[in-house]
Design an enzyme around this catalytic site. Structure first.
Site, mmCIF file in Angstrom:
data_model
loop_
_atom_site.group_PDB
_atom_site.id
_atom_site.type_symbol
_atom_site.label_atom_id
_atom_site.label_comp_id
_atom_site.label_asym_id
_atom_site.label_seq_id
_atom_site.Cartn_x
_atom_site.Cartn_y
_atom_site.Cartn_z
ATOM 1 N N VAL A 50 40.297 15.257 29.586
ATOM 2 C CA VAL A 50 40.556 14.918 30.984
ATOM 3 C C VAL A 50 39.244 14.704 31.736
ATOM 4 C CG1 VAL A 50 41.607 15.680 33.154
ATOM 5 C CG2 VAL A 50 42.775 16.127 30.985
ATOM 6 N N CYS A 51 38.272 15.566 31.477
ATOM 7 C CA CYS A 51 36.969 15.432 32.133
ATOM 8 C C CYS A 51 36.306 14.103 31.783
ATOM 9 C CB CYS A 51 36.053 16.573 31.720
ATOM 10 S SG CYS A 51 36.675 18.211 32.123
ATOM 11 N N THR A 52 36.452 13.696 30.557
ATOM 12 C CA THR A 52 35.868 12.424 30.127
ATOM 13 C C THR A 52 36.431 11.271 30.951
ATOM 14 O OG1 THR A 52 35.522 13.269 27.884
ATOM 15 C CG2 THR A 52 35.575 10.870 28.151
ATOM 16 N N LEU A 55 35.061 11.469 34.752
ATOM 17 C CA LEU A 55 33.691 10.992 34.957
ATOM 18 C C LEU A 55 33.625 9.471 34.835
ATOM 19 C CD1 LEU A 55 31.757 13.825 33.147
ATOM 20 C CD2 LEU A 55 31.532 13.200 35.545
#
Length: 219
Positions: A50-52, A55
């Site tokens: 999810v973080c990928t 960003l």
């Protein structure tokens, strides 16, 4: 001490300053913000799915951020060296190059300062906190998502549009408002001559406390 400071991070407060290593080198937070708006957002860990995507989404909005005088900055509790390796995956999978700094926070110094670690969710990683900070270094919005839910950066832009508009135009924005739509006249403005001066486009009174007017600064 940390808990007392966390409780003080309320809207309108001066955002805590700090010095930290980032993918762009050592920064002093207040100096780095300068006279810009800032979107400061945390990530649970590096190399997480999810973080990928988040960003990548933020990186693709560079033109929109620049147009609004916004500097984004991210944080993860992993090291700067780990961030730099992760950036290669983000560029490859999201087709976007992350142009803003990512803070390395292995010691949790910054994440604890900002209340980004919620022990009942996880004692070791941050939840998805987002702070909107204005050029006066005041906190203007705080959003907290669980680790499983990615942020909506279009909503963050919408909020900043509202904040920048309402700071100087004697209006508020109604539910779901988007740039160019009608705004709400502040109830504190009641003098008719003052109303006509401030809102030359006119207004529609639905109730004495609910008056709609075209967006003031839209040509």
């Amino acid at each position: 001490m940390v808990q007392a400071l966390i409780k003080s991070l309320l809207l309108g407060d001066i955002t805590p300053d700090f010095t930290a290593n980032t993918t762009h080198g050592l920064i002093s937070f207040h100096d780095w913000i300068g006279d810009s708006w800032c979107v400061f957002f945390s990530h649970p860990r590096d190399f997480t799915p999810v973080c990928t995507t988040e960003l990548g989404a933020a990186a693709r909005l560079k033109t929109e951020f620049d147009r609004r005088n916004i500097k984004p900055i991210a944080l993860s509790v992993d090291s700067v060296e780990s961030h730099k390796k992760w950036l290669k995956d983000i560029t490859e999978t999201q087709k976007a190059e992350v142009y803003f700094p990512i803070i390395g926070d292995e010691s949790h110094q910054v994440s604890e300062l900002y209340g980004m670690i919620h022990p009942n969710a996880s004692e070791t990683v941050t939840v998805r906190c987002t702070f909107i900070i204005d050029p006066a270094k005041k906190i203007r919005l705080v959003l907290t998502y669980p680790a499983s839910t990615g942020r909506n950066f279009e909503e963050i832009l919408r909020v900043i549009d509202s904040l920048q508009l309402t700071d100087s135009n004697f209006v508020a924005t109604p539910a779901g408002w988007k740039w160019g739509e009608d705004c709400v006249i502040l109830p504190s403005i009641t003098d008719q001559a003052d109303l006509k001066k401030k809102f030359p486009k006119g207004w529609k009174e639905l109730k004495p406390y609910l008056r709609m007017t075209p967006q003031p600064d839209k040509k």
